[in-house]
Every structure is written in C-alpha cells, then in structure tokens.
Design an enzyme around this catalytic site. Structure first.
Site, PDB file in Angstrom:
ATOM      1  N   GLU A 138      -9.391  24.792   4.507  1.00  0.00           N
ATOM      2  CA  GLU A 138      -8.405  23.940   3.820  1.00  0.00           C
ATOM      3  C   GLU A 138      -9.037  23.006   2.797  1.00  0.00           C
ATOM      4  O   GLU A 138      -8.371  22.575   1.850  1.00  0.00           O
ATOM      5  CB  GLU A 138      -7.596  23.133   4.842  1.00  0.00           C
ATOM      6  CG  GLU A 138      -8.344  22.027   5.569  1.00  0.00           C
ATOM      7  CD  GLU A 138      -9.007  22.466   6.866  1.00  0.00           C
ATOM      8  OE1 GLU A 138      -9.267  21.610   7.741  1.00  0.00           O
ATOM      9  OE2 GLU A 138      -9.283  23.684   6.991  1.00  0.00           O
ATOM     10  N   CYS A 142     -11.895  25.562  13.208  1.00  0.00           N
ATOM     11  CA  CYS A 142     -12.886  24.725  13.892  1.00  0.00           C
ATOM     12  C   CYS A 142     -12.605  24.713  15.399  1.00  0.00           C
ATOM     13  O   CYS A 142     -12.850  25.697  16.079  1.00  0.00           O
ATOM     14  CB  CYS A 142     -12.896  23.326  13.286  1.00  0.00           C
ATOM     15  SG  CYS A 142     -14.371  22.364  13.724  1.00  0.00           S
ATOM     16  N   GLU A 160     -10.969  -8.378   2.021  1.00  0.00           N
ATOM     17  CA  GLU A 160     -12.122  -7.477   2.104  1.00  0.00           C
ATOM     18  C   GLU A 160     -12.414  -6.755   0.788  1.00  0.00           C
ATOM     19  O   GLU A 160     -13.482  -6.181   0.611  1.00  0.00           O
ATOM     20  CB  GLU A 160     -11.925  -6.450   3.231  1.00  0.00           C
ATOM     21  CG  GLU A 160     -10.706  -5.572   3.087  1.00  0.00           C
ATOM     22  CD  GLU A 160      -9.495  -6.102   3.831  1.00  0.00           C
ATOM     23  OE1 GLU A 160      -8.687  -5.297   4.301  1.00  0.00           O
ATOM     24  OE2 GLU A 160      -9.361  -7.337   3.930  1.00  0.00           O
ATOM     25  N   SER A 195       0.852  -1.195   0.000  1.00  0.00           N
ATOM     26  CA  SER A 195       0.000   0.000   0.000  1.00  0.00           C
ATOM     27  C   SER A 195       0.885   1.241   0.000  1.00  0.00           C
ATOM     28  O   SER A 195       2.090   1.161   0.224  1.00  0.00           O
ATOM     29  CB  SER A 195      -0.909  -0.013   1.238  1.00  0.00           C
ATOM     30  OG  SER A 195      -0.135  -0.030   2.416  1.00  0.00           O
ATOM     31  N   HIS A 252     -13.848  24.878   7.744  1.00  0.00           N
ATOM     32  CA  HIS A 252     -12.543  24.337   7.350  1.00  0.00           C
ATOM     33  C   HIS A 252     -12.143  24.889   5.974  1.00  0.00           C
ATOM     34  O   HIS A 252     -12.453  24.285   4.940  1.00  0.00           O
ATOM     35  CB  HIS A 252     -12.597  22.808   7.279  1.00  0.00           C
ATOM     36  CG  HIS A 252     -12.713  22.137   8.601  1.00  0.00           C
ATOM     37  ND1 HIS A 252     -11.623  21.626   9.275  1.00  0.00           N
ATOM     38  CD2 HIS A 252     -13.792  21.907   9.397  1.00  0.00           C
ATOM     39  CE1 HIS A 252     -12.019  21.099  10.418  1.00  0.00           C
ATOM     40  NE2 HIS A 252     -13.336  21.258  10.522  1.00  0.00           N
ATOM     41  N   ASP A 296      -7.969  10.792   0.070  1.00  0.00           N
ATOM     42  CA  ASP A 296      -7.661  10.814  -1.361  1.00  0.00           C
ATOM     43  C   ASP A 296      -8.604  11.731  -2.128  1.00  0.00           C
ATOM     44  O   ASP A 296      -8.238  12.254  -3.184  1.00  0.00           O
ATOM     45  CB  ASP A 296      -7.715   9.406  -1.961  1.00  0.00           C
ATOM     46  CG  ASP A 296      -6.375   8.682  -1.843  1.00  0.00           C
ATOM     47  OD1 ASP A 296      -5.343   9.333  -2.064  1.00  0.00           O
ATOM     48  OD2 ASP A 296      -6.358   7.486  -1.515  1.00  0.00           O
TER      49      ASP A 296
END
Length: 533
Positions: A512, A382, A150, A14, A510, A72
C-alpha cells in the site's frame, strides 16, 4: 535555479487539510515542470510516530529509506509520485534529540543551549537540507495550528528563513476555516481574521490564504478577508470539499492557487500541464455503478486513518478496474469461528492488514480461514501474511499449537518466529526491518502474473518472519512461497495454488505504501479483478 521555499501553516482548528493542500500544490507545481519535494514538521516530542498507537496518530507511513513517518507523507507521495526520504519527516523530538546529542559532544563549545538560536538553527538545517540538490521547490507543512505552544520554535524558524532569503524565494500559505452558519445562511470570516492575526503576532505575514469552506466564497467576502488580513483579493483561495480527494489539485488550480504561488516566487514556468491528472480524474468519475464491497478486518478500526494507505490502495485498484470500491472496516476482535460467515458473507474480498500485539489475532485467523475455505479473494499484509501461515498450519497441517513467537514465545510450533537480526534488539523505536528491500518472485506464480516481473522492491515494517523450518511441509500442503529475498532466506510472499483458490495471496511487505491513484499496487489490482471474475 535557486531553491524556493513554501511554508504551509494552519489555524483555527486541526484537520482542515493542510496536508492535502500541500500535496495538491506539489502536484500543480510538478505539472509546471519543477522538481518539488514535500516536507512535514510535527511539533510533538516523539522522535517519530513509530512507537505511537495508531489511535493517536493514524497509520505509520514508511519511506524507501526506512523512515517511520506521519501519514501526510503518504498523501505527498500519492499526489506527487515522488519517493520521499527521512528528510521529509521531522518531529520536535528528533530536533531536540539532535540538539542534546550535540551538547553532549561539546559542539556548542560550552555555550548556554537555548531555543533561539540552537533549536531554531537545527530546524532550519532540516529545511535547508535540499539545498545543492536537484530540488527546485521545497513545500514544508507545519503540523498543528498556529499558536500551539509546542510549535512556536518551528514558526520562529520559518520566520527566520523568510528573513535570510530574498523576498521572491519564500512564500507563506495559511490554511484557515470559513465556517458556514446555516441559520443565517452566511460564511463567517472572523475565525480567519483571528488566525491571521495570531500568525502575524509571530512576525509572519501570510502571502496566500487557503480557506476551507463548504460553499462558494462571495466576492464581497473575499474583499473583506483581503482587507482585514492584508493580502490581495486574488490571494484568497477557496478550498471547497471535493467529491473525490484527487480532485482537489484541479479545484485549487481553477481557484488560481498555483498561479498566485508562481507570481509570488517569480517562477517562469507558469503554464500548467494537468492533462494526465485530468484524464485520471475522468477515469475515476466514469467508473461503473458496479460496487465491490471489501472488508478490512483489523485491530485499529476505531480510527480509519490507521489503515489509510490500504483503503486508498483499494480505491486505486477500483479506478484501474473501472469499478467503485466500497471499504468497510471490521473489528477483528468481533470475529469468531461461529459468526465469521455471518459477518463476512456480504463482502466480495477480504483484506487483513498489519498490526502488533495479540489483541484480535484469533479473529484475524478465523477471517482468513473463512476466506480460504469459501474461496473469497483474500490479501494479507505483514501480520496478515503471518496469520495466514498460522491458520494454514493449524487447520491444514493439523499443528493445533502453531503460533507466532510474538504472541507465544514458547509455543510448540512457531511457524512465525523473530528475525535473527532482531533477537538482541531491546529498543522499540526505529529498530525493526524498515524500508525498501528486493524480492525475487517465483516464475509461474500468481505473484508473477500480478507484478509481470521477477524482481521487485517493496517497503517493510516488521520484526517477525516466516519460519523456514516449516517451509517444506507448508508448501507440500499447498501454501506456496512465491516471493523470497535474493539470498532465499526470507519468505516475502505466500499464496495458495491457483487451481485451489481464485485469489489467495499475502505479503510480508506493505504494498500500500507505493500505490498511486494512476499507478495502483499490483496486489490490490489483482484482488479487485478477482472479484469481477
């Protein structure tokens, strides 16, 4: 144009960069004039990452429509500049939940519910959800590595998609590893061969191999990989480590990835228009040698991906201001009243980001106090905004017991309290105030100077809010509310008066999540600009 499908799988290990590969491909195809949407399937059984610890999965990225998603999706949005939706983030937990709800309703008419066809059909419904829209190409990344137990039903579902559509409408891109053995000074192709063999055992033949490598792939090795993996030599694409993340699309363009995709999918518009992206890259590469050091003081710093979008937004702001931004992560638990100056004195700016729970809260408060009193440019996000209110109430208003109800339900002065709409909520997952909401900015404020407009929309993820019972006192003391909801009931931004501090602003939302390398978020741009002044 009939919708085309690109599936991005990964093998060997990964963390090879499937997400960056998928995001880069999305940008390259968009630069050819196609409407592209990215999508991610995660094989874990959580319904979404919203209830997962950041140490498990990094940050939770929030879309405009309020979906709590994998990080992602942040890469996808930053690279393609497309606002994604809940249809772009699917977990096996969400799939199984859907299947079981249908079974309980009797939708399957008493049939035995099985992985094939019921689970795989539910997966395909999500893949096909962009049919009959303006989307030309769907790029679907499959989380994990091929062979994970999975993820087998997802692999089976995308195999079926290949059978159900014309050959020129579906393509499989496999990201794999070419390890470099320094002792013998050679790249090894065997892990790639085994990974492809594993994928083929499930009925999928990859059309393109994207090989993660630290060095160039010799011509003879490309030929060997092509021969043993049953692909064309030109379909073996090198994905070398880039000096800058946003350089990857151009490196893959030079390697011919997009051209190969166009060939396989019989796409007509193959002429790339990467000029604007290359201009942005030149801007990035030509930033001055001036380094701005910024501290992110947070709760989850042991895994830097927990604040991935915040760190990227600071870099975007650096690009815009023509400087190199160096981000350091500091554990809020380690900050005290005694050591705050020593730990923070070397930084030109401080960011206190979001989070949940009372661990590290006092450290965040001491960090904010240091930034406020020493006139260090500060941005709170936040929880960072909420703690800025608590700090100001304690130190300036002298409300020594001021706190948030999140940490003390019976505190004497709850300057931050639970939102009215959240009082009766008992379930944790997907129940916060989530997604994009409008904010009205006060004229003449620092916020207006940064956004250059009065009404904005930003993304949220919170249960607690500014307590309006303390608003008059806080504002009289100098902590101004510079952004509120359209009905005026929710405080979205606070700031110190500009004659008292060079840059002190905090937002409940937020910022960002909407920052792009070529369209940086205004609050971050202002923060770095304040450092230069």
């Amino acid at each position: 144009m009939k919708t085309k499908y690109i599936f991005v799988t990964g093998g060997v290990v990964s963390g090879l960069g499937k997400g960056i590969t998928a995001a880069s491909l999305g940008r390259l195809l968009k630069n050819r004039g196609y409407k592209v949407v990215n999508q991610k399937f995660d094989p874990y059984l959580n319904v979404d990452p919203g209830t997962m610890s950041p140490y498990e999965h990094g940050e939770v990225f929030v879309t405009d429509d309020g979906a709590e998603t994998d990080l992602d999706l942040g890469h996808y949005e930053r690279f393609t500049d497309e606002n994604l939706t809940k249809n772009s983030s699917i977990t096996m937990g969400k799939i199984y939940q859907s299947v079981l709800e249908r079974e309980r309703r009797g939708d399957y008419l008493g049939k035995t519910v099985q992985v094939i066809p019921h689970v795989t059909n539910a997966i395909k419904e999500k893949i096909y959800s962009f049919e009959n829209t303006d989307v030309d190409i769907v790029i679907t990344e499959i989380g994990g590595t091929v062979g994970d137990i999975e993820g087998l039903s997802i692999i089976e579902a995308i195999r079926q998609v290949g059978i159900e559509n014309d050959v020129e409408d579906v393509i499989y891109v496999h990201v794999t590893l070419l390890p470099y053995i320094s002792g013998s000074n050679e790249l090894k192709s065997k892990p790639t061969q085994h990974s492809v063999k594993e994928l083929q055992s499930f009925g999928i033949k990859p059309d393109i191999l994207v090989c993660r490598t630290e060095v160039d792939i010799p011509d003879n090795l490309r030929e060997k990989i092509a021969l043993f993996c049953n692909v064309r030599k030109e379909s073996v694409i090198a994905n070398k480590t880039a000096s800058c993340l946003y350089e990857v699309p151009i490196l893959l363009e030079k390697e011919g990835l997009a051209e190969e995709v166009c060939k396989h999918l019989c796409l007509e518009k193959c002429e790339p228009h990467n000029e604007k992206w290359e201009e942005m890259l030149n801007k990035i590469k030509n930033v001055s040698n001036n380094v701005i050091k910024v501290a992110i003081v947070g709760k989850y710093v042991k895994l830097e991906d927990s604040y991935l979008s915040v760190a990227e937004s600071l870099k975007h702001a650096g690009f815009e201001n023509g400087v190199n931004v160096k981000v350091d992560f500091i554990d809020a638990e380690l900050i005290t009243a005694k050591n705050a100056k020593e730990k923070l004195k070397d930084y030109s700016a401080i960011v206190v980001p979001g989070g949940f729970g009372n661990r590290g809260i006092e450290g965040k408060i001491q960090t904010i106090k240091y930034a406020r009193e020493n006139k260090v440019p500060f941005l709170g996000i936040c929880l960072g905004m909420q703690m800025a209110v608590v700090e100001f109430a304690r130190d300036v208003l002298k409300l020594k017991n001021a706190n948030s109800e999140e940490f003390d339900e019976i505190c004497e002065d709850p300057v931050i309290h639970i939102m009215y709409s959240q009082k009766d909520v008992t379930k944790k997952g997907g129940t916060m105030r989530l997604g994009s909401y409008p904010c009205i900015i006060k004229k003449g404020s620092l916020a207006e100077k940064l956004y250059k407009q009065i009404e904005i929309n930003e993304r949220h993820r919170h249960r607690f809010e500014y307590n309006n019972d303390y608003k008059e006192r806080l504002e009289e003391a100098g902590l101004k509310c510079s952004g509120v909801s359209p009905d005026g009931t929710l405080v979205e931004m606070v700031e110190l008066e500009q004659d008292k501090h060079p840059f002190f602003i905090a937002s409940q939302f937020h910022p960002e999540f909407k920052s792009r390398p070529d369209k940086p978020a205004p609050l971050f741009v202002g923060l770095i600009k304040a450092c230069l002044k």
